[in-house]
Every structure is written in C-alpha cells, then in structure tokens.
Design a protein around this motif. Structure first.
Motif, PDB file in Angstrom:
ATOM      1  N   ILE A  29       6.226   5.752  15.980  1.00  0.00           N
ATOM      2  CA  ILE A  29       6.444   6.315  14.611  1.00  0.00           C
ATOM      3  C   ILE A  29       5.342   6.034  13.540  1.00  0.00           C
ATOM      4  CG2 ILE A  29       7.715   3.991  14.080  1.00  0.00           C
ATOM      5  CD1 ILE A  29       9.741   5.476  12.532  1.00  0.00           C
ATOM      6  N   GLU A  30       5.054   6.861  12.765  1.00  0.00           N
ATOM      7  CA  GLU A  30       4.109   6.727  11.603  1.00  0.00           C
ATOM      8  C   GLU A  30       4.596   6.392  10.284  1.00  0.00           C
ATOM      9  OE1 GLU A  30       1.507  10.063   9.788  1.00  0.00           O
ATOM     10  OE2 GLU A  30       0.685   9.357  11.779  1.00  0.00           O
ATOM     11  N   VAL A  31       4.329   5.319   9.915  1.00  0.00           N
ATOM     12  CA  VAL A  31       5.105   4.900   8.302  1.00  0.00           C
ATOM     13  C   VAL A  31       3.804   4.797   7.467  1.00  0.00           C
ATOM     14  CG1 VAL A  31       6.075   2.867   7.443  1.00  0.00           C
ATOM     15  CG2 VAL A  31       6.445   3.384   9.885  1.00  0.00           C
ATOM     16  N   VAL A  32       4.172   5.713   6.176  1.00  0.00           N
ATOM     17  CA  VAL A  32       3.453   5.576   5.060  1.00  0.00           C
ATOM     18  C   VAL A  32       3.769   5.070   4.049  1.00  0.00           C
ATOM     19  CG1 VAL A  32       2.391   7.342   3.660  1.00  0.00           C
ATOM     20  CG2 VAL A  32       2.612   8.170   5.729  1.00  0.00           C
ATOM     21  N   VAL A  33       2.913   4.092   3.580  1.00  0.00           N
ATOM     22  CA  VAL A  33       3.427   3.117   2.166  1.00  0.00           C
ATOM     23  C   VAL A  33       2.325   3.287   1.258  1.00  0.00           C
ATOM     24  CG1 VAL A  33       4.152   1.157   4.195  1.00  0.00           C
ATOM     25  CG2 VAL A  33       1.840   1.115   3.197  1.00  0.00           C
ATOM     26  N   PRO A  34       2.945   2.808   0.190  1.00  0.00           N
ATOM     27  CA  PRO A  34       1.969   2.895  -1.265  1.00  0.00           C
ATOM     28  C   PRO A  34       0.825   2.027  -0.741  1.00  0.00           C
ATOM     29  CG  PRO A  34       4.334   2.732  -1.880  1.00  0.00           C
ATOM     30  CD  PRO A  34       4.364   2.436  -0.282  1.00  0.00           C
ATOM     31  N   ASP A  35      -0.213   2.316  -1.570  1.00  0.00           N
ATOM     32  CA  ASP A  35      -1.542   1.473  -1.387  1.00  0.00           C
ATOM     33  C   ASP A  35      -1.545   0.089  -1.549  1.00  0.00           C
ATOM     34  OD1 ASP A  35      -2.322   4.222  -0.717  1.00  0.00           O
ATOM     35  OD2 ASP A  35      -3.757   4.241  -2.646  1.00  0.00           O
ATOM     36  N   GLN A  36      -0.727  -0.348  -2.468  1.00  0.00           N
ATOM     37  CA  GLN A  36      -0.691  -1.585  -3.038  1.00  0.00           C
ATOM     38  C   GLN A  36       0.432  -2.550  -2.060  1.00  0.00           C
ATOM     39  OE1 GLN A  36       0.348   0.873  -4.669  1.00  0.00           O
ATOM     40  NE2 GLN A  36       2.251   0.401  -5.590  1.00  0.00           N
ATOM     41  N   GLN A  37       1.087  -1.738  -1.216  1.00  0.00           N
ATOM     42  CA  GLN A  37       1.826  -2.166  -0.125  1.00  0.00           C
ATOM     43  C   GLN A  37       1.450  -2.538   1.206  1.00  0.00           C
ATOM     44  OE1 GLN A  37       5.670  -3.168  -0.729  1.00  0.00           O
ATOM     45  NE2 GLN A  37       4.962  -3.216  -2.737  1.00  0.00           N
ATOM     46  N   LEU A  38       0.287  -2.045   1.681  1.00  0.00           N
ATOM     47  CA  LEU A  38      -0.348  -2.152   2.995  1.00  0.00           C
ATOM     48  C   LEU A  38      -0.376  -3.448   3.337  1.00  0.00           C
ATOM     49  CD1 LEU A  38      -1.540  -0.771   5.186  1.00  0.00           C
ATOM     50  CD2 LEU A  38      -3.812  -0.864   4.004  1.00  0.00           C
ATOM     51  N   SER A  39      -0.909  -4.487   2.662  1.00  0.00           N
ATOM     52  CA  SER A  39      -1.160  -5.718   3.057  1.00  0.00           C
ATOM     53  C   SER A  39       0.086  -6.317   3.208  1.00  0.00           C
ATOM     54  CB  SER A  39      -2.087  -6.758   2.224  1.00  0.00           C
ATOM     55  OG  SER A  39      -1.254  -6.651   0.719  1.00  0.00           O
ATOM     56  N   LEU A  40       1.384  -6.077   2.526  1.00  0.00           N
ATOM     57  CA  LEU A  40       2.547  -6.539   2.959  1.00  0.00           C
ATOM     58  C   LEU A  40       3.218  -6.253   4.044  1.00  0.00           C
ATOM     59  CD1 LEU A  40       4.825  -8.481   1.487  1.00  0.00           C
ATOM     60  CD2 LEU A  40       5.676  -6.719   0.262  1.00  0.00           C
ATOM     61  N   ALA A  41       3.139  -4.938   4.171  1.00  0.00           N
ATOM     62  CA  ALA A  41       3.751  -4.211   5.352  1.00  0.00           C
ATOM     63  C   ALA A  41       2.996  -4.687   6.607  1.00  0.00           C
ATOM     64  CB  ALA A  41       3.514  -2.723   5.155  1.00  0.00           C
ATOM     65  N   ILE A  42       1.858  -4.947   6.588  1.00  0.00           N
ATOM     66  CA  ILE A  42       0.959  -5.265   7.817  1.00  0.00           C
ATOM     67  C   ILE A  42       1.539  -6.709   8.105  1.00  0.00           C
ATOM     68  CG2 ILE A  42      -1.181  -5.847   8.815  1.00  0.00           C
ATOM     69  CD1 ILE A  42      -2.262  -3.226   7.726  1.00  0.00           C
ATOM     70  N   GLY A  43       1.494  -7.804   7.003  1.00  0.00           N
ATOM     71  CA  GLY A  43       1.663  -8.980   7.044  1.00  0.00           C
ATOM     72  C   GLY A  43       0.356  -9.832   7.557  1.00  0.00           C
ATOM     73  N   ARG A  44       0.545 -11.189   7.573  1.00  0.00           N
ATOM     74  CA  ARG A  44      -0.722 -11.962   7.741  1.00  0.00           C
ATOM     75  C   ARG A  44      -1.197 -11.649   9.232  1.00  0.00           C
ATOM     76  NH1 ARG A  44       0.062 -18.248   7.109  1.00  0.00           N
ATOM     77  NH2 ARG A  44       1.411 -17.890   8.764  1.00  0.00           N
ATOM     78  N   ARG A  45      -2.338 -11.580   9.608  1.00  0.00           N
ATOM     79  CA  ARG A  45      -2.758 -11.330  10.917  1.00  0.00           C
ATOM     80  C   ARG A  45      -1.793 -10.332  11.736  1.00  0.00           C
ATOM     81  NH1 ARG A  45      -4.162 -17.595  12.728  1.00  0.00           N
ATOM     82  NH2 ARG A  45      -5.498 -17.973  10.922  1.00  0.00           N
ATOM     83  N   GLY A  46      -1.026  -9.215  10.874  1.00  0.00           N
ATOM     84  CA  GLY A  46      -0.347  -8.294  11.744  1.00  0.00           C
ATOM     85  C   GLY A  46       0.874  -8.596  11.855  1.00  0.00           C
TER      86      GLY A  46
END
Length: 537
Positions: free
Chosen positions: A310-327
């Motif tokens: 699944i490919e998930v598209v998030v707003p630019d400012q939400q990228l780090s939150l979606a990935i999380g610390r160290r993924g």
C-alpha cells in the motif's frame, strides 16, 4: 536395613508423603518402590533373575516373587523352567507361560538399600517431570506469575510453584532488571520435553503478552464483547493494538482506555512505560492502514492487492510523524496490518506522477512516431503501454477528444506494427540464444520470456520441466542474519508463483514426465480423505 518394616503401613505412609510433596499420583510412587525393592533383591538372587515385588496398596504387605518362563529346552535356569518341572507345580502349564515362585523377605545391606533409594528417586523425578509437562503444555498462551529463583547470564529462572520456567535475555524488556525473590509476570510461549525435564519458556516481549494483559484489565475483552485483532510491539518503547467490538453500543477503544486511562495505564506500568496506541480495527484495509498510522494524517492511499503493498500519501509536514523515530511508526503499522507500506509526501507523489506521465508520453512518441500532443493525450487517458493501445476497442480510442475514427485506426495500426517489430527482434534473439521452438508451445510462455530463459541456460522443454518455482520467481535466503532476495529467471515479469508452477507442470507434460490427468486432482468416490491425499501428492 530390613526389606519389610515391622509396621507394614510404613511403606504406604512414605508413598503418601512423597506423592503429596511432589504432586504426583500415589500409584506411581508405589510402582517406583516396587521396582526399587525388586532391583535390590536381584543383587541377592542374581542380576539375571526376574524378580518382581508387589506392595498391597491397602495393607502395605510386600510380596517378592521370581518369574520363570516355561520352555521346551532350558538354556538359562535363572529365568527359564522346563515344561515337566512347570507341570509339577501347575498341571495346566504350557510353553510360553510364566511360573511365579514366592521368595522369602530379605535383609538388605547398605549398598542394596542405597541402590533402591536411587531407583525411587529417579522414578519419582521422572513422574514429576511428566506431571509438569502435562500440566503446562496445555497452558501455552497463558500469563503466569512466579518468583525469580536465580539469574544466569541475563536469563531469569522463575519458580512457578509447581515447576520452573526460564525467561531468556532476548525475551526481557530492555533495561529491565530482576533480582532473586522479585515477583515476575510473563507469557508462556513454548513448553518442550527435554531430557533434564520440561522446559517452560516465558516471554515479556511477545505481542500476545500485551493482548493477555488487556484481557485481564478489560472485562469486555475477557467476556468476548471486545476482540483484540492484531498487536505489534517494539518492546519497551511503543506498541499498537487493534481492537473491534461485537456490540455496536460498546466503544472498543474507550473500553481499553478505561476511566481516565486507568486500564491502559495498568498495562503500561506492567510493561515498564511502553507507549500503547489503541486503534479501531477495520475490514477495509485502506481504512485500517490509515488508523494504524495514527497520529499522522493521511491524504491518499493506493492499494496493490496482488503484492499486498500500500502506498500512503501524507502532507509534507506530516512525513516525519508518519514515519516515526527511526521508522518506528510505519514499521509497527506494517506489522499490525500485514501489508508493506510506502510513505510519500504530496510533493513527492506529484513529482513522481509527472515523471511517469512524461515517460509514457515519450514512449508513445518513440513507439508510434507521433508528436508530443498525441503522446500526452494517450498518456492522460490512462494508456500505460503500446500493447494496451493495440488491444483496446477502436471506439475507445476514437472517443478521445481531438481524435476521430481514422486517427484511431492509424494509431492502432502503428501500435501493432511496433509490437510485430519487437516480437521479431525478440524471436531472432531467442534463436541466437539457441532456445528450442518447442518451448514456445508451453502455455503461458511469451517470446520475451524465452529470451530470459535462454540467458539463464533454459533452452529446451526438459530444461524448463527440471526447474523449481523459485528458479522462475526468485526466493529469499538469510546471509549473516539478514534476508537477501535472490532474483529468478523471470524477475520483472510480475508473474505469480501459481503461474510459474503451472508453466513448469505444463512443460513436464510436454516432456512426457507426467500426464495431463496428473495435473487435476482425482476424486475418489466415497472416500474424501483419499481424494484429498491424492490431490496433495
């Protein structure tokens, strides 16, 4: 040491005491004592003598006897007796029968008594181990409480009261330290029968440990109203748990959180402060993935069901939150849903789609010898390949704004000419590689595949028939503890394992190794199990 005490009930009292202490059956202890007394008696009557001891379970009376096998020809007088001698004692004796001689009580020496004690201890220990295994083998998946008995090289040995268990170092939470006498709660994930006794393995990092803790804290889960569908953990750091309610009036997330977070906080405290995200489970995978990526917001999802990706598209400012610390966030969401998740920002997706549009436009321009405007029109209408354009209905191409039927016919004609040219080039390369014509007749094999086969040394039907499915689709192997993907002959063809297996089986039919009838499971009338077994073989 006399074989029989003056008080016959003493043997029974000993058996009762040992059975209570070790929590094993009284009959097992009495049998062990009989074996021990018989072994000690053999030291007096000879090691080959078949001595039996019987203890009356009610009176405690001990009876010693020697068993002799009735034989035509006696080879060993210690264990055998002739038919004539046997019939003097029992007129009905036949060859193969057993004659029992009563033996008098014995006075045991110190060595014989010590030997008898060892037999009893060994038998009782074996019975105790078997009791522990039988008791705990059906408790896999339960949470148990115990007391730390000792710590060995980071592994914690736990006293469960009726057995011992071990929590290995890799099954402990990070930075968690236990000392002798500490109370510990853990999850039974395996019970094995070992020569030294049953090994009970506990874990505090297992995902189901968290699920069981919630079942203890949340009555709705215990009663089956709320169900835990999936758990993913990064032990000691963060976890995600997906729940669903069978009753529409019960909020599954709220039930797990509890009043002012009391229920989830009890689980967090047990897990040394591990942060827990409780999310609602959904049968719709797209909704489930969006929930799993919380607290990040998701703008769009694109599913690839064949590859479970699944490919998930998030707003630019939400990228780090979606990935999380160290993924961590995306990794836990992937474990929870069972799907591979790719995260893109809206800008990255826009740039990628623009690049794909330009590549498709350039492909149509080069393949069909058309100008950029025509290439853009075909790309914008969703055509992804020349093959798709050549095979689609003429009216669908003619319906494109700015095209008429004559233009559509010309475009499809050019597309077919291009495909014929590519096919001819591939066929020439196939011949150059020495691939047999017969391989073309295998169902599912294309000319492009034939070239790939030739480049990998598969040049005849027999060569293909001798392949395994992994040879075509690729496989994963572990090297130095890491999973390494090994490419197959048809890497990049997006061929499924089922298609690859079918291709190989058809090649085996053409090679004469099997018949067409072998490809289909045979139904055995009136015997469903036999039919299933034959189909599997």
């Amino acid at each position: 040491m006399p074989a029989v005490s003056a008080n016959r009930l003493e043997l029974l009292q000993i058996a009762d005491a040992v059975a209570r202490e070790k929590a094993i059956d009284r009959g097992i202890v009495i049998t062990a004592m009989e074996d021990a007394i018989a072994k000690a008696a053999r030291s007096r009557y000879g090691a080959e003598t078949d001595v039996h001891a019987e203890i009356n379970s009610k009176t405690g009376e001990l009876r010693l006897s020697r068993h002799l096998l009735v034989m035509d020809v006696v080879e060993n007088p210690s264990t055998q007796i002739s038919v004539e001698d046997a019939r003097r004692r029992n007129p009905a004796a036949q060859v193969g029968d057993t004659i029992a001689d009563t033996l008098p009580p014995l006075e045991y020496g110190r060595i014989a008594a010590q030997s008898a004690k060892q037999v009893i201890v060994q038998k009782v220990r074996e019975a105790e181990r078997d009791r522990q295994y039988q008791e705990y083998k059906d408790r896999i998946g339960d949470i148990v409480n115990g007391i730390v008995k000792r710590v060995e090289y980071g592994n914690v040995v736990v006293d469960l009261g009726r057995g011992e268990a071990i929590v290995r170092r890799d099954e402990m939470l990070p930075r968690e330290v236990f000392r002798n006498g500490d109370r510990i709660r853990a999850y039974i994930y395996d019970v094995r029968r070992e020569p030294r006794g049953p090994q009970i393995f506990l874990s505090r990092t297992h995902p189901q440990f968290m699920a069981k803790l919630f079942a203890q804290e949340v009555p709705e889960i215990y009663d089956g109203i709320v169900e835990v569908r999936a758990v993913a953990r990064d032990p000691g750091s963060r976890a995600k748990i997906a729940v669903i309610s069978r009753d529409t009036s019960v909020d599954p997330v709220g039930a797990c959180v509890g009043m002012r977070g009391s229920r989830v906080q009890a689980v967090v405290n047990e897990l040394q402060g591990e942060k827990i995200d409780i999310i609602p489970w959904s049968p719709d995978i797209a909704t489930f993935v969006v929930n799993a990526l919380a607290p990040a917001e998701v703008a769009k999802v694109v599913l690839d069901e064949d590859r479970e990706r699944i490919e998930v598209v998030v707003p630019d400012q939400q990228l780090s939150l979606a990935i999380g610390r160290r993924g961590q966030n995306v990794r836990l969401a992937s474990q929870l849903t069972g799907w591979d998740i790719d995260i893109l920002t809206e800008q990255e997706e826009s740039e990628r789609r623009q690049a794909e549009f330009e590549n498709r436009t350039r492909m149509f321009m080069d393949s069909l010898n058309v100008d950029e405007m025509v290439g853009q029109l075909l790309a914008s209408e969703g055509f992804n390949s020349v093959e798709e354009l050549a095979m689609v209905d003429l009216k669908e191409v003619a319906s494109i704004e700015g095209f008429d039927e004559e233009t559509a016919q010309e475009l499809q004609s050019r597309a077919r000419e291009y495909l014929d040219q590519i096919e001819a080039e591939l066929d020439a390369k196939r011949r150059e590689l020495g691939v047999d014509d017969a391989l073309q007749e295998v169902p599912g094999v294309t000319t492009k595949m034939l070239v790939a086969f030739g480049e990998n040394g598969v040049k005849t039907v027999e060569d293909l028939a001798d392949c395994a499915t992994d040879d075509l689709t690729g496989w994963v192997e572990r090297k130095d503890g890491e999973a390494v993907r090994q490419a197959g002959f048809l890497e990049g063809f997006e061929i499924s394992r089922e298609d690859a297996e079918s291709m190989i089986m058809q090649a085996r039919v053409k090679a004469g190794w099997i018949s067409e009838a072998d490809l289909a499971p045979k139904a055995v009338e009136g015997d469903e199990e036999a039919a299933t077994a034959e189909a599997q073989s």
